[in-house]
Design a protein around this motif. Structure first.
Motif, mmCIF file in Angstrom:
data_model
loop_
_atom_site.group_PDB
_atom_site.id
_atom_site.type_symbol
_atom_site.label_atom_id
_atom_site.label_comp_id
_atom_site.label_asym_id
_atom_site.label_seq_id
_atom_site.Cartn_x
_atom_site.Cartn_y
_atom_site.Cartn_z
ATOM 1 N N ASN A 136 0.821 -1.209 0.000
ATOM 2 C CA ASN A 136 0.000 0.000 0.000
ATOM 3 C C ASN A 136 0.854 1.259 0.000
ATOM 4 O OD1 ASN A 136 -2.649 1.010 -0.086
ATOM 5 N ND2 ASN A 136 -2.538 1.566 2.063
ATOM 6 N N TYR A 143 2.958 -2.140 5.002
ATOM 7 C CA TYR A 143 1.522 -1.946 4.801
ATOM 8 C C TYR A 143 1.085 -2.657 3.529
ATOM 9 C CZ TYR A 143 2.701 1.782 8.029
ATOM 10 O OH TYR A 143 3.174 2.491 9.097
ATOM 11 N N ARG A 144 0.294 -3.730 3.692
ATOM 12 C CA ARG A 144 -0.076 -4.532 2.526
ATOM 13 C C ARG A 144 -1.566 -4.843 2.529
ATOM 14 N NH1 ARG A 144 2.931 -9.416 3.262
ATOM 15 N NH2 ARG A 144 2.932 -8.829 5.425
ATOM 16 N N TYR A 159 -6.349 -6.232 5.051
ATOM 17 C CA TYR A 159 -5.319 -5.227 5.313
ATOM 18 C C TYR A 159 -4.417 -5.758 6.428
ATOM 19 C CZ TYR A 159 -7.456 -1.128 2.947
ATOM 20 O OH TYR A 159 -7.945 -0.224 2.046
ATOM 21 N N LEU A 166 -3.485 2.833 8.059
ATOM 22 C CA LEU A 166 -3.115 2.807 6.644
ATOM 23 C C LEU A 166 -3.274 4.153 5.963
ATOM 24 C CD1 LEU A 166 -4.321 -0.626 5.304
ATOM 25 C CD2 LEU A 166 -2.054 0.327 5.128
ATOM 26 N N TYR A 167 -4.337 4.860 6.249
ATOM 27 C CA TYR A 167 -4.596 6.087 5.495
ATOM 28 C C TYR A 167 -4.418 7.364 6.293
ATOM 29 C CZ TYR A 167 -6.105 2.823 2.060
ATOM 30 O OH TYR A 167 -6.117 1.805 1.153
#
Length: 179
Positions: A136, A143-144, A159, A166-167
């Motif tokens: 990601n 982060y995948r 996730y 993540l965001y």
């Protein structure tokens, strides 16, 4: 804004309560969501018929819906999964299972740091891994994410970290952000 009442209404963050998921075999789905994703069964399965006193399924699903089975499950962080198996009319599997060109909800996402392990578990239990495991953030493997599918054709994304991490808080490549 067309509706002035909406603009005058106080806005506050709402929590996601549950997601409804259609399945062809509710008993098998309950077992699968328990054994593969670790969800807990809260209630069901139970049958709801349009002729039952107080049943309002036709109000939402239309006059053609006569009967269905329901089960209520919950994830570890309290998000509900409401499983539906239509009986009358019978459940039909969506083909193709991912109609990304149509509007509406098209997947649920779970968090598991062992993304490879969960994707393999999904695939070995009747589901399938739809995509490769992607990074990601191009600057790190930390982060995948990966897309899979349950045995009933519903899309499940995985996730490695929670959504906010993540965001909202993951390490950022400053060169990518300035483009």
């Amino acid at each position: 804004m067309a509706n002035s009442k909406v603009s005058n209404t106080s806005v506050y963050p709402r929590a996601v309560n549950h997601v409804g998921v259609g399945v062809a075999d509710i008993d098998r789905a309950i077992h699968w969501y328990q054994e593969v994703l670790g969800f807990t069964l809260l209630k069901g399965p139970f049958e709801v018929r349009a002729t039952d006193p107080g049943a309002d399924i036709q109000d939402v699903l239309g006059q053609d819906c006569k009967a269905l089975l329901l089960a209520h499950m919950v994830s570890v962080n309290g998000i509900g999964i409401e499983l539906f198996q239509l009986l009358d009319p019978p459940h039909e599997r969506r083909e193709p299972t991912l109609e990304y060109w149509k509007s509406g909800f098209f997947h649920i996402c779970v968090t598991d740091p062992d993304i490879e392990g969960l994707a393999a578990r999904i695939a070995s239990s009747g589901g399938r891994q739809r995509s490769k495991i992607w990074r990601n953030d191009r600057t790190t493997d930390e982060y995948r994410l990966c897309y899979c599918e349950d045995p009933f054709g519903n899309i499940i994304e995985i996730y490695t970290h929670n959504y906010e991490t993540l965001y909202g808080g993951m390490k950022r490549n400053k060169k990518l952000e300035t483009k």
